[in-house]
Motif scaffolding. Structure first.
Motif, PDB file in Angstrom:
ATOM      1  N   LEU A 183      24.900  22.247  -2.075  1.00  0.00           N
ATOM      2  CA  LEU A 183      25.709  21.506  -3.036  1.00  0.00           C
ATOM      3  C   LEU A 183      26.304  22.443  -4.081  1.00  0.00           C
TER       4      LEU A 183
ATOM      5  N   ASN B  28      20.408  13.146  -5.822  1.00  0.00           N
ATOM      6  CA  ASN B  28      20.087  13.394  -4.414  1.00  0.00           C
ATOM      7  C   ASN B  28      18.576  13.502  -4.206  1.00  0.00           C
TER       8      ASN B  28
ATOM      9  N   ASN C 153      16.822  10.692  -1.971  1.00  0.00           N
ATOM     10  CA  ASN C 153      16.786  11.254  -0.629  1.00  0.00           C
ATOM     11  C   ASN C 153      15.742  10.497   0.213  1.00  0.00           C
ATOM     12  N   PRO C 154      16.017  10.173   1.462  1.00  0.00           N
ATOM     13  CA  PRO C 154      17.216  10.494   2.256  1.00  0.00           C
ATOM     14  C   PRO C 154      18.213   9.346   2.341  1.00  0.00           C
TER      15      PRO C 154
ATOM     16  N   LYS D 214      24.128  15.589 -10.096  1.00  0.00           N
ATOM     17  CA  LYS D 214      24.233  15.140  -8.701  1.00  0.00           C
ATOM     18  C   LYS D 214      22.990  15.531  -7.904  1.00  0.00           C
TER      19      LYS D 214
ATOM     20  N   SER E 110      26.582  13.862  -3.355  1.00  0.00           N
ATOM     21  CA  SER E 110      27.294  15.138  -3.444  1.00  0.00           C
ATOM     22  C   SER E 110      28.762  14.957  -3.799  1.00  0.00           C
TER      23      SER E 110
ATOM     24  N   TYR F  20      20.456   8.042   0.168  1.00  0.00           N
ATOM     25  CA  TYR F  20      21.797   8.182  -0.404  1.00  0.00           C
ATOM     26  C   TYR F  20      22.126   9.649  -0.637  1.00  0.00           C
ATOM     27  N   ASP F  21      23.426   9.944  -0.627  1.00  0.00           N
ATOM     28  CA  ASP F  21      23.913  11.296  -0.897  1.00  0.00           C
ATOM     29  C   ASP F  21      25.003  11.189  -1.968  1.00  0.00           C
TER      30      ASP F  21
ATOM     31  N   ALA G  83      18.941  22.048   0.129  1.00  0.00           N
ATOM     32  CA  ALA G  83      20.092  21.156  -0.019  1.00  0.00           C
ATOM     33  C   ALA G  83      20.827  21.421  -1.319  1.00  0.00           C
ATOM     34  N   ASP G  84      20.076  21.772  -2.380  1.00  0.00           N
ATOM     35  CA  ASP G  84      20.697  22.073  -3.673  1.00  0.00           C
ATOM     36  C   ASP G  84      21.630  23.271  -3.564  1.00  0.00           C
TER      37      ASP G  84
END
Length: 238
Positions: free
Chosen positions: A43, A94, A98-99, A90, A104, A101-102, A39-40
């Motif tokens: 982003l 995250n 996680n999971p 950020k 980004s 809130y987001d 995921a990083d």
């Protein structure tokens, strides 16, 4: 971001969280390595597509006191950081939430550069002492020893301090009964590590009323162990 194992941080987070003096504290003290996960990488690609990662992003405007504390003249950009640093902040949020809130798309002006570690300590101590009273006095030295051992926050050459403070409309943690909250990042670039310290206090009077005498007794039990758990955490992290 990779969550690093830190037993002292886990004990401190557990000791600080819970019901204290008719408020509920939810605290997180965690250490992250600046190592990209799946995921990083997405982003980072998103941010790099917006321009050079070394390009500066304007943060929340500092006060004149903050400008002086940072050793800058009023005309310099002490309220800015690179896109790459903003990415790390950020990504830490995250990873921490996680999971649910987001972050980004969090705006740069929702972040703030903190002048110095002593100021962060004063702000945290003020909030936690108000919530925990004298019980916090015994825990505070162990808390700051553990933080200093992990990140060396007073090394101003390598460590930068930030906070996340969105307005009420974009704050994912805003809810009825929230008394105060903080989200601090202690970013040691040399170690490529971020210590994330967040805490939120909510009033029990805004939560659902107990439905029975049994529920009342459970709430009373929560108050009974507070001091013991704080003392135990202080001893274990000494």
């Amino acid at each position: 971001m990779k969550l690093l194992d830190n037993p002292a941080f886990t004990r401190l987070s557990d000791a600080l969280s819970g019901v204290h003096n008719y408020t509920r504290l939810s605290c997180q003290l965690e250490s992250y390595s600046c190592k990209m996960a799946g995921a990083d990488k997405r982003l980072y690609k998103q941010i790099s597509n917006e321009g050079p990662v070394n390009e500066l992003e304007i943060l929340s405007t500092p006060t004149m006191f903050d400008v002086g504390s940072l050793g800058r003249s009023p005309g310099t950009l002490c309220n800015a950081c690179s896109k790459k640093t903003l990415y790390y902040l950020k990504a830490t949020l995250n990873a921490a939430y996680n999971p649910d809130y987001d972050f980004s798309n969090a705006r740069s002006d929702e972040f703030r550069r903190e002048p110095d570690f002593q100021g962060v300590m004063r702000a945290v101590n003020s909030n936690l002492f108000a919530a925990l009273g004298e019980s916090y006095e015994g825990l505070a030295p162990a808390l700051w020893r553990a933080v200093s051992a992990e990140i060396d926050p007073e090394n101003t050459a390598d460590c930068e301090l930030y906070s996340y403070s969105p307005d009420t409309e974009s704050d994912p943690f805003a809810e009825e009964g929230t008394l105060w909250s903080f989200n601090y990042f202690l970013f040691n670039k040399k170690l490529r590590r971020i210590v994330f310290f967040a805490c939120r206090s909510t009033s029990l009077f805004c939560e659902n009323e107990p439905e029975s005498e049994e529920a009342d007794e459970e709430t009373e039990d929560l108050f009974a162990y507070d001091d013991d758990s704080l003392r135990e955490a202080a001893l274990l992290t000494a």
